[in-house]
Design an enzyme around this catalytic site. Structure first.
Site, PDB file in Angstrom:
ATOM      1  N   ASP A 188      -6.432  -6.710 -33.544  1.00 20.08           N
ATOM      2  CA  ASP A 188      -5.117  -7.280 -33.840  1.00 20.08           C
ATOM      3  C   ASP A 188      -4.511  -7.932 -32.602  1.00 20.08           C
ATOM      4  O   ASP A 188      -4.420  -7.309 -31.543  1.00 20.08           O
ATOM      5  CB  ASP A 188      -4.165  -6.188 -34.341  1.00 20.08           C
ATOM      6  CG  ASP A 188      -4.533  -5.697 -35.719  1.00 20.08           C
ATOM      7  OD1 ASP A 188      -4.556  -6.511 -36.639  1.00 20.08           O
ATOM      8  OD2 ASP A 188      -4.799  -4.478 -35.866  1.00 20.08           O
ATOM      9  N   HIS A 197      -1.251 -11.718 -38.479  1.00 16.09           N
ATOM     10  CA  HIS A 197      -0.737 -11.063 -39.688  1.00 16.09           C
ATOM     11  C   HIS A 197       0.139  -9.845 -39.402  1.00 16.09           C
ATOM     12  O   HIS A 197       0.653  -9.228 -40.345  1.00 16.09           O
ATOM     13  CB  HIS A 197      -1.890 -10.670 -40.629  1.00 16.09           C
ATOM     14  CG  HIS A 197      -2.911  -9.777 -40.004  1.00 16.09           C
ATOM     15  ND1 HIS A 197      -4.017 -10.251 -39.341  1.00 16.09           N
ATOM     16  CD2 HIS A 197      -3.015  -8.430 -39.956  1.00 16.09           C
ATOM     17  CE1 HIS A 197      -4.744  -9.244 -38.913  1.00 16.09           C
ATOM     18  NE2 HIS A 197      -4.160  -8.116 -39.280  1.00 16.09           N
ATOM     19  N   ASP A 227      -7.824  -8.415 -42.956  1.00 17.33           N
ATOM     20  CA  ASP A 227      -6.698  -7.481 -42.920  1.00 17.33           C
ATOM     21  C   ASP A 227      -5.368  -7.991 -43.462  1.00 17.33           C
ATOM     22  O   ASP A 227      -4.471  -7.189 -43.685  1.00 17.33           O
ATOM     23  CB  ASP A 227      -6.506  -6.995 -41.476  1.00 17.33           C
ATOM     24  CG  ASP A 227      -5.717  -5.704 -41.390  1.00 17.33           C
ATOM     25  OD1 ASP A 227      -5.741  -4.922 -42.368  1.00 17.33           O
ATOM     26  OD2 ASP A 227      -5.074  -5.457 -40.358  1.00 17.33           O
ATOM     27  N   HIS A 277     -12.281  -5.518 -35.467  1.00 12.98           N
ATOM     28  CA  HIS A 277     -11.064  -6.223 -35.872  1.00 12.98           C
ATOM     29  C   HIS A 277     -10.001  -5.936 -34.818  1.00 12.98           C
ATOM     30  O   HIS A 277      -9.497  -4.812 -34.721  1.00 12.98           O
ATOM     31  CB  HIS A 277     -10.587  -5.753 -37.249  1.00 12.98           C
ATOM     32  CG  HIS A 277      -9.248  -6.310 -37.635  1.00 12.98           C
ATOM     33  ND1 HIS A 277      -9.024  -7.657 -37.766  1.00 12.98           N
ATOM     34  CD2 HIS A 277      -8.051  -5.699 -37.878  1.00 12.98           C
ATOM     35  CE1 HIS A 277      -7.754  -7.862 -38.086  1.00 12.98           C
ATOM     36  NE2 HIS A 277      -7.146  -6.694 -38.161  1.00 12.98           N
TER      37      HIS A 277
END
Length: 605
Positions: A75, A459, A195, A73
């Site tokens: 970001d 996000h 997330d 994951h």
């Protein structure tokens, strides 16, 4: 309400502006004999797909099928900026290097055709892919074709679901899907929102079901809701959140249904983790395979108890993991083979104390993908509970509600809306450009803004949850994109009105700053031309407000009708000097732009 998944529901993907393309998760056995090394590897990969298909097709309620899904994951900005994350700089804040993650993963996949990997953020992947040699690009395309490298979500980022506008969500998803379609002829079929801090009905309906996704997986839901779902085997189901659209999509939790998206506690094999690796050498004093595999099996059985059916997905990965993919896969390889050997011993010795609960038929554990897992869940034809509302607000413990981000960094949220509106209006005008079509999106003068807006939907972007220097970087990217787009749109407007007028944009009207109108009104007798463009599909009337410096009588003329337009001059009330040392106009000139035509512009003087 209950619902049974229909396997023939649809395996069709659509990206709003693109042609419908039928896709599926299936395996093909080749009738030909290959002689090249590459062809032999292709045959081996297909054989593995056939074997995996055989396993999930053999529905046996007493056998637990464990789909191991390695993933990372990444970001698109959070504690570090996008570029800092990609290149691995500023590691005093956080150690992360996406460039090395992707390079390391490709090499590990190449070494063993049974391995699989799932990737999400196309902003990073596109940056990495552009830097690669033709040899590496060929390898990546081969891995995609084999089904070893899978893409889910496929957007530019993993967008927020609470503070975004649906147009921003669509835009960033389209940008990523466009890259995948043009580069690999690949269309994602799975939503992957691990997330974001809560999940919206819009994500389930418009951004999943209506986008053609066959499933939506995520990690974070309210802790009380999570506990109940674990106890009642409701960690997966069908989400039908839009009565008007009548949409539905299969949804499921990730991260062993523990409220996140990583490996089991104690079994993170990444270099960023402190969990011990597997040691299979029985002669070594560090040998731990029997103990570790036994605990791992217990955790798989526990996860199997929390949902229906005999298939579970084990998400092995977390934030910026797999920088040293060889180590991750080495341990996963050992664990997969270790479980198989352990269960063989179990079958020969039932007094070993291992409790498989309802899975007495054994455990099949193998590398898989979210697509393959979803297909397996469809084939089980189970009776699922139907959810109709959303997963907001998100709370991970008592009195721990993640709701402050709904209003944090209001200026950045407002700038995102402005940038999105400017991008959409600019796209309309780009159609009028007579300088020829672009072969791809990156050749457009709007690409920088498209890219920046895609990044900001992340996000930790528009949500306002990043560090301050990252928020500055988001804003800088959007501003740079607007500047380039403004110059381009100005040239189109100039041509549309016959040339001879140089159009520029004023982007600081919120603090009553416009260099063009302020300079022009420092003395009497200077003409200023204003083009009011209506980006909507209906006629509209808007009030235009322009900063001026001179207290005088102004005359505004609609050049389309040659009529004078009533105007009003009002003194500006507010700070005169701004942080960037620009001075706000002393007055504001207001006039009404009436009956602006749909997707049309009117010139005022």
């Amino acid at each position: 309400m209950r619902c049974i998944l229909n396997e023939s529901r649809r395996w069709v993907q659509a990206i709003f502006v693109f042609t419908l393309v039928t896709t599926g998760i299936f395996s093909v056995s080749s009738p030909f004999t290959f002689t090249t090394v590459e062809a032999q590897e292709e045959t081996a990969a297909r054989y593995y797909e056939d074997e995996l298909d055989r396993i999930v097709n053999a529905v046996d309620e007493q056998v637990l099928n464990v789909h191991v899904v390695p993933h990372t994951h990444d970001d698109v900005g959070w504690l570090k900026t996008v570029d800092q994350y990609y290149y691995g700089t500023n590691n005093t804040i956080q150690h992360a290097n996406v460039n090395m993650i992707l390079t390391s993963v490709m090499k590990a996949l190449e070494e063993d055709h049974r391995r699989k990997f799932t990737y999400v953020e196309m902003k990073f992947f596109s940056m990495w892919y552009e830097e690669q040699t033709e040899q590496m690009r060929h390898l990546v395309k081969t891995l995609v074709k084999r089904g070893q490298l899978n893409f889910v979500n496929g957007g530019w980022c993993m967008h927020d679901e609470a503070t975004t506008h649906f147009m921003g969500m669509i835009d960033q998803t389209t940008l990523g899907h466009d890259f995948l379609k043009q580069t690999f002829d690949y269309i994602p079929s799975i939503g992957w929102q691990l997330d974001p801090f809560g999940h919206s009905a819009t994500q389930a309906s418009l951004m999943s079901s209506e986008m053609g996704f066959n499933a939506l997986y995520f990690g974070r839901i309210d802790w009380q809701d999570l506990q109940i779902r674990q106890e009642q085997k409701r960690c997966e189901g069908v989400w039908s959140s839009s009565p008007s659209l009548g949409t539905s999509v299969f949804w499921g939790l990730t991260g062993s249904y523990e409220g996140n998206y990583g490996a089991y506690d104690g079994f993170c094999f990444d270099v960023l983790c402190a969990d011990p690796p597997l040691v299979a050498n029985k002669k070594s004093s560090e040998y731990n395979m029997h103990e570790r595999v036994s605990k791992f099996i217990s955790k798989m059985v526990q996860q199997g108890k929390r949902t229906q059916g005999n298939n579970i997905m084990l998400t092995m990965g977390s934030d910026f993991q797999f920088e040293n993919a060889a180590e991750n896969f080495r341990n996963l390889d050992l664990m997969i083979s270790g479980v198989k050997h352990f269960l063989e011993e179990y079958n020969n010795n039932e007094d070993n104390g291992l409790d498989l609960d309802r899975f007495r038929g054994g455990i099949n554990i193998f590398y898989s993908s979210p697509e393959s897992y979803t297909k397996a869940k469809y084939r089980e034809k189970l009776d699922w509970e139907v959810k109709v509302d959303d997963f907001f607000p998100y709370s991970d413990c008592k009195h721990c509600f993640w709701t402050g981000y709904f209003v944090s960094r209001a200026s950045l949220k407002r700038f995102e809306r402005f940038g999105s509106s400017f991008l959409h209006a600019s796209r309309h005008l780009e159609v009028k450009d007579k300088r020829g079509e672009r072969s791809n999106r990156k050749e457009s003068d709007l690409y920088d803004l498209d890219d920046a807006m895609g990044v900001l939907q992340h996000h930790d972007g528009v949500s306002g949850t990043s560090k301050q220097h990252v928020a500055y970087d988001y804003a800088k990217r959007v501003y740079s994109g607007i500047q380039r787009a403004s110059s381009y749109i100005g040239s189109i407007l100039s041509e549309a009105f016959g040339g001879g007028i140089e159009f520029n944009s004023c982007h600081a009207l919120n603090v009553s700053v416009c260099e063009i109108t302020q300079k022009a009104t420092q003395k009497v007798g200077t003409d200023v031309y204003v083009a009011a463009y209506n980006a909507m599909g209906i006629r509209r009337t808007e009030v235009v407000a322009l900063p001026v410096d001179l207290d005088a009588t102004y005359e505004v003329t609609n050049l389309a009708t040659s009529e004078n337009v009533e105007c009003a001059l009002i003194p500006f009330v507010g700070p005169k000097n701004n942080e960037d040392q620009t001075a706000s106009g002393s007055f504001k000139l207001y006039f009404e732009a009436k009956n602006l035509p749909p997707l049309g512009a009117v010139l005022f003087r």
